[in-house]
Enzyme design. Structure first.
Site, PDB file in Angstrom:
ATOM      1  CD  GLN A 133      -2.264  -0.931   2.589  1.00  0.00           C
ATOM      2  OE1 GLN A 133      -2.759  -2.237   3.008  1.00  0.00           O
ATOM      3  NE2 GLN A 133      -3.082   0.424   2.889  1.00  0.00           N
ATOM      4  CG  PHE A 187      -8.764  -5.610   4.174  1.00  0.00           C
ATOM      5  CD1 PHE A 187      -8.941  -4.719   3.868  1.00  0.00           C
ATOM      6  CD2 PHE A 187      -7.817  -7.192   3.435  1.00  0.00           C
ATOM      7  CE1 PHE A 187     -10.455  -5.788   2.670  1.00  0.00           C
ATOM      8  CE2 PHE A 187      -9.070  -7.482   2.307  1.00  0.00           C
ATOM      9  CZ  PHE A 187     -10.224  -6.908   1.961  1.00  0.00           C
ATOM     10  CD  GLU A 243      -0.391   2.753   6.821  1.00  0.00           C
ATOM     11  OE1 GLU A 243      -1.865   1.987   6.818  1.00  0.00           O
ATOM     12  OE2 GLU A 243       0.488   3.983   7.480  1.00  0.00           O
ATOM     13  NE  ARG A 265      -7.456   7.198  11.973  1.00  0.00           N
ATOM     14  CZ  ARG A 265      -7.262   7.923  11.812  1.00  0.00           C
ATOM     15  NH1 ARG A 265      -8.989   8.017  11.468  1.00  0.00           N
ATOM     16  NH2 ARG A 265      -7.243   8.568  10.657  1.00  0.00           N
ATOM     17  NE  ARG A 281     -12.417  -1.806   5.273  1.00  0.00           N
ATOM     18  CZ  ARG A 281     -13.232  -2.541   4.396  1.00  0.00           C
ATOM     19  NH1 ARG A 281     -12.986  -4.028   4.161  1.00  0.00           N
ATOM     20  NH2 ARG A 281     -13.683  -2.189   3.294  1.00  0.00           N
ATOM     21  CG  PHE A 313      -4.679   3.483  11.360  1.00  0.00           C
ATOM     22  CD1 PHE A 313      -3.288   2.610  10.800  1.00  0.00           C
ATOM     23  CD2 PHE A 313      -4.016   4.689  12.500  1.00  0.00           C
ATOM     24  CE1 PHE A 313      -2.318   2.658  10.600  1.00  0.00           C
ATOM     25  CE2 PHE A 313      -2.778   4.521  12.247  1.00  0.00           C
ATOM     26  CZ  PHE A 313      -1.438   3.628  11.507  1.00  0.00           C
ATOM     27  CB  THR A 349      -3.605  11.518  13.125  1.00  0.00           C
ATOM     28  OG1 THR A 349      -2.338   9.988  13.414  1.00  0.00           O
ATOM     29  CG2 THR A 349      -5.383  11.053  13.484  1.00  0.00           C
ATOM     30  CB  ALA A 373      -5.920   7.483   6.824  1.00  0.00           C
ATOM     31  CD  GLU A 414      -8.975   3.426   7.561  1.00  0.00           C
ATOM     32  OE1 GLU A 414      -8.906   4.503   7.413  1.00  0.00           O
ATOM     33  OE2 GLU A 414      -8.169   2.482   8.808  1.00  0.00           O
TER      34      GLU A 414
HETATM   35  N1  MTE Z   1     -11.362  -2.721   0.246  1.00  0.00           N
HETATM   36  C1  MTE Z   1     -10.568  -3.712  -0.477  1.00  0.00           C
HETATM   37  N2  MTE Z   1     -12.079  -4.309  -1.337  1.00  0.00           N
HETATM   38  N3  MTE Z   1      -9.534  -3.904  -0.024  1.00  0.00           N
HETATM   39  C2  MTE Z   1      -9.311  -3.148   0.979  1.00  0.00           C
HETATM   40  O1  MTE Z   1      -7.358  -3.973   1.024  1.00  0.00           O
HETATM   41  N4  MTE Z   1      -8.391  -2.048   2.553  1.00  0.00           N
HETATM   42  C3  MTE Z   1      -9.271  -0.616   3.358  1.00  0.00           C
HETATM   43  C4  MTE Z   1     -10.362  -0.015   2.328  1.00  0.00           C
HETATM   44  N5  MTE Z   1     -11.423  -1.037   1.447  1.00  0.00           N
HETATM   45  C5  MTE Z   1      -9.615  -2.741   1.154  1.00  0.00           C
HETATM   46  C6  MTE Z   1     -10.364  -2.131   1.325  1.00  0.00           C
HETATM   47  C7  MTE Z   1      -8.802   0.042   4.150  1.00  0.00           C
HETATM   48  S1  MTE Z   1      -7.363  -0.070   5.531  1.00  0.00           S
HETATM   49  C8  MTE Z   1      -8.291   0.764   3.444  1.00  0.00           C
HETATM   50  S2  MTE Z   1      -7.197   2.665   4.642  1.00  0.00           S
HETATM   51  C9  MTE Z   1      -8.812   1.874   2.380  1.00  0.00           C
HETATM   52  O2  MTE Z   1      -9.458   0.902   1.660  1.00  0.00           O
HETATM   53  C10 MTE Z   1      -7.450   2.453   1.653  1.00  0.00           C
HETATM   54  O3  MTE Z   1      -8.287   3.005   0.365  1.00  0.00           O
HETATM   55  P1  MTE Z   1      -8.771   3.766  -0.255  1.00  0.00           P
HETATM   56  O4  MTE Z   1      -8.391   5.208   0.737  1.00  0.00           O
HETATM   57  O5  MTE Z   1      -8.916   4.624  -1.120  1.00  0.00           O
HETATM   58  O6  MTE Z   1     -10.392   3.938  -0.185  1.00  0.00           O
HETATM   59  N1  HPA Z   2      -4.212   5.994   9.500  1.00  0.00           N
HETATM   60  C1  HPA Z   2      -3.961   4.791   8.256  1.00  0.00           C
HETATM   61  N2  HPA Z   2      -2.355   4.165   7.831  1.00  0.00           N
HETATM   62  C2  HPA Z   2      -2.076   5.543   8.807  1.00  0.00           C
HETATM   63  C3  HPA Z   2      -2.078   6.441   9.592  1.00  0.00           C
HETATM   64  C4  HPA Z   2      -3.379   7.064   9.794  1.00  0.00           C
HETATM   65  O1  HPA Z   2      -4.049   8.003  10.329  1.00  0.00           O
HETATM   66  N3  HPA Z   2      -1.070   7.220  10.662  1.00  0.00           N
HETATM   67  C5  HPA Z   2       0.088   7.037   9.590  1.00  0.00           C
HETATM   68  N4  HPA Z   2      -0.413   5.666   8.802  1.00  0.00           N
HETATM   69 MO1  MOS Z   3      -6.350   1.161   6.022  1.00  0.00          MO
HETATM   70  S1  MOS Z   3      -5.713   0.744   8.149  1.00  0.00           S
HETATM   71  O1  MOS Z   3      -5.991   2.837   7.057  1.00  0.00           O
HETATM   72  O2  MOS Z   3      -4.256   0.617   5.480  1.00  0.00           O
END
Ligand code: MTE
Ligand code: HPA
Ligand code: MOS
Length: 772
Positions: free
Chosen positions: A207, A238, A242, A320, A352, A354, A452, A521, A723
Site C-alpha cells: 500500500q 486492509f 502499509e 487513533r 482497517r 487503524f 493524524t 486512512a 474504513e
Molecule cells: N477494500 C478492499 N476491497 N480491499 C482492501 O484491502 N482496504 C481498506 C479499505 N477498503 C481495502 C478495502 C483500508 S484499510 C483502507 S485504509 C482503504 O480501503 C484504502 O483505500 P482508499 O483510501 O482508497 O479508500
Molecule cells: N491511518 C492509516 N495509516 C496511517 C495513519 C492513519 O491515521 N497514520 C500513519 N499511517
Molecule cells: Mo487502512 S488500515 O488505513 O490501510
C-alpha cells in the site's frame, strides 16, 4: 456485466470497477503472475521457534548442503542499515543480530533455485539461543515492567475529578478486545530485478510504494533514486500491507543485488500469518460517570495495546484509538491515556480503522453499561449523548464537530429498520422462549478522516494526453480492490468530458510520482482524486488558452463536452482538437499535487484539528443465540452510511458491505490465540475463522444517505468510505450482548469481551445465570 465504454463525464455514476471482469475471469495480473526472467531465484524466510532469547548463532551447514540452495542471507549481508522500522525508531532489524523477540521472527533467508527447496532448506538451520522470560500480552508486559514501544498519548478536556465526585452514578470496568488477521486473498510477495550500478526494480504488493522504495535504499545503502517500486494491484491490503512489505522488499532486493539475479519471495499462508503484524488487541479500563437520565458527565479511559516487539505503526494506531474513544458522544470531562505496550509477539500494525474500532467499541460499552444501569433502551442513551453541532460539540482532542448528521441518519435508520417495534417483539419473544434468545442493537459510527500524521495528507498525480487523444493516468495511490483507480479515472473523465475507457489506468510506480503516502486512512480518493484533478486542470488551462488564441474567442467560449470541444461556433472531436494542440506545441502532460487544508495537530498538547471532516453511519442488527451451545446467527442487518455525494454509489456500497462483514468477523468468530510458549496457534484458515457467505445476515439492507454532501471542499463533495463502515459491525456484537442479557431479564450488563465467539457467549450466559 455492462462495459464502461460509453460513460461520459462519469463522476457520481455507477461505473464498474475497472478490473471487475479481470478479477472474476482470472486475467488480472498480480505480482506472482509476472513472468520470471531467466535465472530467477526464490527466497524463503527462516524463523525462530522461541518467543524471547539471546541469539548465539546459526549453523547453516545442513541448509547449504541441500542441492539447489544458492546461499543464505543474514544480518551480516545487509549492506546499509539493518533497520526497516517505518517510524525510524531503529527498533526493527531486517534480521536480528543478538536478540530473538517473538516466536516466528524471521532470522535469515534461504535463496534457492526453487521456492520449494528454499522453504525446505530453511527448516534445516540450527539456531543456538539462550531462552529469556517472555511477556505475550499487554497486562503481563505491564506487570513485567516492559516499556512502551513509543510515547503514549494523553487527551484531556474539562475537569474529571470534580465531575466524577458530583455525578450520581459511576461505573468502572475492563474490556478485552481481540486483534485480527488481515486474511487478504493475496499474501505478501516481493520480486526484485537487479539493474546496472546500484539499481534495482522491485515489484510487490504494498500500500506504500514510496516507503518500500526508501526502505530498500536504506537497507542497501544506496540513494532512493536507485530503487524503483512498482505495484499494479494488491489482492487486498486492509492495512496489512502499509508497512509489512518492507521486510520482503528488503530481502528480495538484497538477494537480487548479492547474486545479481532476479529474486522472488512469497511466504505461504502460515508464515504470512505468523511473521507479519495484525490488528492490535486492547485491554481497556473505563470509568464513566453519568446522571440519572444517562447523560455522561465524565469519562476516564486507559487503552493498553499489544504492540509486539517493535513500534511499527503502534504510535499512530493507539493515538487513533483515543481519537475514537468518544465515537459519537460528547464527554463534558474526559481523560484518556494510551499504553502502547511492548510484548514478545509479532509487531502489530495497521488494520482497517487503524485503532479507531478499538476506541469506538469502548464508547459503546460505556453506553451499554449506562443503559443497563438506568434501565433504558441503549438507543435512547446513545441519542442523549450524541454530539451537537453548535454546543456539546468539542472532542477530547479539542476539535469542534461541525458536521454531525447523526440525529437525522440514526432517525432514518430507526424508522426503516422498524427498530422500536422489533425490539418490543424481541423482548416479548425472549419471555416465552427458554433456549433461543434474540437481541437487537442500533449503533452509530463517527470516524475522523485524515492521517493524524499531518504531512501524510498530500498526494501527486501525473496525467499525459497522447496526441491521438488517449489519456494516461498515474497517481500515488494503490489499488487493493477498493476501486480507487476507478474513482480517480472517473474524476479525470469528467474533467475532460470524455469516455471513461479513454483513460488508461496504470500501475503505481515511484518513478512517476515521488514521495507518496500510504494508500491508507481511507483518504486515497480524497487525496489522489484531487491531485489528478489538479493535473487535468493544468492541461485544460493550456488547451483553453490555445483554443481561445487560435480561434479568437474568449476562454469562456471554449467548452469541453461529451467527447467534444466547443470553440465558439466550432465543434471538434476531442481527438482532433488534441492533435491540433500537439501540432501547435501545447504541453499535454502535467504533474498534479494536493494537500489537505485546515488540518493541524499538536501531539504534545493533545490539541488541534487532526481531521478534515467526519464520516458517519449507523447499523441495526438482530441476532438469535442458542443458550445451550452459544451458537448464534445474524437474522437481519440494516445499514445506512454517509459517503457525502458518492463518486460511485455501487463501489461505495461494496465498501460498506465488505467493511461491515469484516467488522462483524473481528467481533464474532475471528480469534487469535497464542499458546504459553508464544506460538500463534491460529495461523491458517483451518483454525482462524473469517465470516463465510453463510454467516452473512439473512436479511441484509445496505443503503447510502443520498441526501448527504461533504460540507468541506473534498473531491466532488464526496466522503472517504474505506474504513468508517468497518465499525458498523459493532451492532452485531451489541445485539449478541442483549440476547445474553435476556437470561437475567436485562438486569445486568453482560460485559462480553471480543470476539464474542460461541464459547464466550455461552460462558457469558452461564456467568449471568450463576450470578442470579
Ligand atoms: N477494500 C478492499 N476491497 N480491499 C482492501 O484491502 N482496504 C481498506 C479499505 N477498503 C481495502 C478495502 C483500508 S484499510 C483502507 S485504509 C482503504 O480501503 C484504502 O483505500 P482508499 O483510501 O482508497 O479508500
Ligand atoms: N491511518 C492509516 N495509516 C496511517 C495513519 C492513519 O491515521 N497514520 C500513519 N499511517
Ligand atoms: Mo487502512 S488500515 O488505513 O490501510
Amino acid at each position: 456485466m455492462k462495459d464502461n465504454v460509453s460513460i461520459i463525464g462519469s463522476a457520481h455514476t455507477n461505473v464498474n470497477h475497472d478490473s471487475a471482469v479481470k478479477h472474476v475471469t482470472g486475467q488480472a495480473d498480480y505480482t506472482d503472475d509476472i513472468a520470471l526472467p531467466q535465472g530467477a531465484l526464490h527466497a524463503y524466510l527462516g524463523v525462530s521457534d522461541v518467543a524471547h532469547a539471546k541469539l548465539l548463532g546459526i549453523d547453516f551447514s545442513d541448509v547449504l548442503a541441500m542441492p539447489g540452495v544458492v546461499g543464505v542471507l543474514t544480518a551480516d549481508d545487509v549492506p546499509g542499515a539493518n533497520d526497516i522500522s517505518p517510524t525510524h525508531l531503529n527498533d526493527e532489524p531486517v534480521f536480528p543480530t543478538d536478540a530473538i523477540q517473538f516466536h516466528g521472527q524471521p532470522l535469515f533467508a534461504v535463496i534457492a533455485e526453487t521456492r520449494d527447496i528454499a522453504r525446505r532448506a530453511a527448516e534445516r538451520a540450527k539456531i543456538e539461543y539462550e531462552t529469556l522470560p517472555h511477556a505475550l500480552d499487554p497486562i503481563t508486559a505491564q506487570k513485567a515492567g516492559y516499556p512502551h514501544v513509543t510515547a503514549p498519548l494523553k487527551l484531556e478536556r474539562g475537569d474529571v475529578a470534580p465531575a466524577q465526585a458530583a455525578a450520581p452514578n459511576r461505573i468502572k470496568g475492563r474490556m478485552s478486545v481481540g486483534g485480527q488477521d488481515h486474511m487478504y486473498l493475496e499474501g505478501h510477495i516481493a520480486f526484485a530485478i537487479p539493474g546496472e550500478d546500484d539499481d534495482v526494480v522491485v515489484h510487490c504488493s504494498t500500500q506504500h510504494p514510496s516507503e518500500a522504495q526508501h526502505m530498500v535504499a536504506h537497507v542497501l545503502g544506496v540513494p532512493s533514486n536507485a530503487v524503483v517500486v512498482n505495484v499494479r494491484r494488491m489482492g487486498g491490503g486492509f492495512g496489512g500491507k502499509e508497512s509489512q512489505m518492507n521486510l520482503f522488499c528488503a530481502v528480495a532486493a538484497m538477494a537480487a543485488k548479492k547474486w545479481n539475479r532476479a529474486v522472488k519471495i512469497r511466504p505461504d499462508r502460515d508464515q504470512d500469518m505468523t511473521a507479519t503484524g495484525k490488528r492490535h488487541d486492547f485491554v481497556i479500563d473505563y470509568d464513566v460517570a453519568f446522571d440519572d437520565e444517562g447523560r455522561i458527565q465524565a469519562v476516564e479511559g486507559s487503552f493498553a495495546a499489544r504492540c509486539g516487539f517493535s513500534a511499527d505503526l503502534s504510535g499512530p494506531v493507539t493515538d487513533r484509538a483515543l481519537f475514537h474513544a468518544d465515537n459519537a458522544y460528547f464527554y463534558p470531562n474526559v481523560r484518556l491515556n494510551s499504553r502502547p505496550m511492548k510484548t514478545n509477539t509479532v509487531s502489530n500494525t495497521a488494520f482497517r480503522g487503524f485503532g479507531g474500532p478499538q476506541g469506538v467499541i469502548a464508547a459503546e460499552r460505556m453506553i451499554e453499561e449506562i443503559a443497563y444501569a438506568t434501565g433504558q433502551d441503549p438507543l435512547d442513551v446513545r441519542k442523549a449523548n450524541f454530539y451537537g453541532t453548535t454546543d456539546r460539540n468539542v472532542t477530547p482532542y479539542h476539535q469542534e464537530v461541525e458536521d454531525c448528521i447523526l440525529d437525522r441518519l440514526v432517525g432514518e435508520l430507526e424508522e426503516t429498520s422498524e427498530y422500536r417495534q422489533r425490539r418490543q417483539d424481541i423482548i416479548a419473544f425472549n419471555k416465552t422462549s427458554p433456549v433461543l434468545k434474540k437481541g437487537i442493537a442500533l449503533t452509530p459510527v463517527k470516524f475522523g478522516i485524515s492521517f493524524t500524521a499531518t504531512w501524510y495528507n498530500q498526494a501527486g498525480a501525473l496525467v499525459h494526453v497522447y496526441n491521438d487523444g488517449s489519456i494516461h493516468l498515474n497517481h500515488g495511490g494503490t489499488e487493493m480492490g477498493q476501486g480507487l483507480n476507478t474513482k480517480v479515472a472517473q474524476v479525470v473523465a469528467e474533467a475532460f468530458q470524455v469516455d471513461f475507457n479513454r483513460i488508461k489506468i496504470t500501475k503505481t510506480t515511484t518513478e512517476k510520482v515521488p514521495n507518496t503516502s500510504a494508500t491508507a486512512a481511507s483518504s486515497g480518493t480524497d487525496l489522489n482524486g484531487m491531485a489528478a484533478l489538479n493535473a487535468v486542470e493544468q492541461i485544460k488551462e493550456r488547451l483553453v488558452k490555445f483554443a481561445s488564441e487560435t480561434w479568437n474567442v474568449s476562454p469562456e467560449e471554449v467548452v469541453f463536452h461529451a467527447n467534444q470541444v466547443h470553440i465558439g461556433q466550432d465543434v471538434l472531436a476531442f481527438d482532433a482538437f488534441i492533435k491540433q494542440a500537439y501540432l501547435a506545441r501545447v504541453q499535454l502532460s502535467a504533474a498534479g499535487f494536493y494537500k489537505t487544508p485546515k488540518i493541524h495537530w499538536d501531539r504534545a498538547k493533545g490539541q488541534g484539528r487532526p481531521f478534515y471532516y467526519f464520516a458517519y453511519g449507523a447499523s441495526c442488527s438482530e441476532v438469535a443465540i442458542d443458550t445451550l451451545t452459544g451458537e448464534y446467527r445474524v437474522d437481519r442487518t440494516d445499514l445506512l452510511h454517509d459517503v457525502g455525494r458518492s463518486l460511485n454509489p455501487m463501489l461505495d456500497k461494496g465498501q460498506v458491505e465488505g467493511a461491515f462483514i469484516q467488522g462483524m468477523g473481528w467481533l464474532t468468530t475471528e480469534e487469535l490465540w497464542w499458546d504459553d510458549a508464544g506460538r500463534l496457534r491460529t495461523h491458517a484458515p483451518s483454525t482462524y475463522k473469517i465470516p463465510l457467505a453463510s454467516d452473512r445476515p439473512r436479511i441484509f439492507n445496505v443503503n447510502l444517505t443520498d441526501w448527504s454532501e461533504n460540507r468541506e471542499l473534498t473531491i466532488k463533495r464526496s466522503k472517504a468510505v474505506g474504513e468508517p463502515p468497518f465499525m458498523l459491525g459493532i451492532s452485531v456484537f451489541e445485539a449478541l450482548s442483549m440476547a445474553v442479557a435476556s437470561v437475567t431479564d436485562y438486569r445486568e450488563c453482560p460485559r462480553l469481551d471480543a470476539p464474542a465467539t460461541p464459547e464466550r457467549v455461552l460462558m457469558a450466559v452461564a456467568r449471568l445465570q450463576a450470578g442470579s
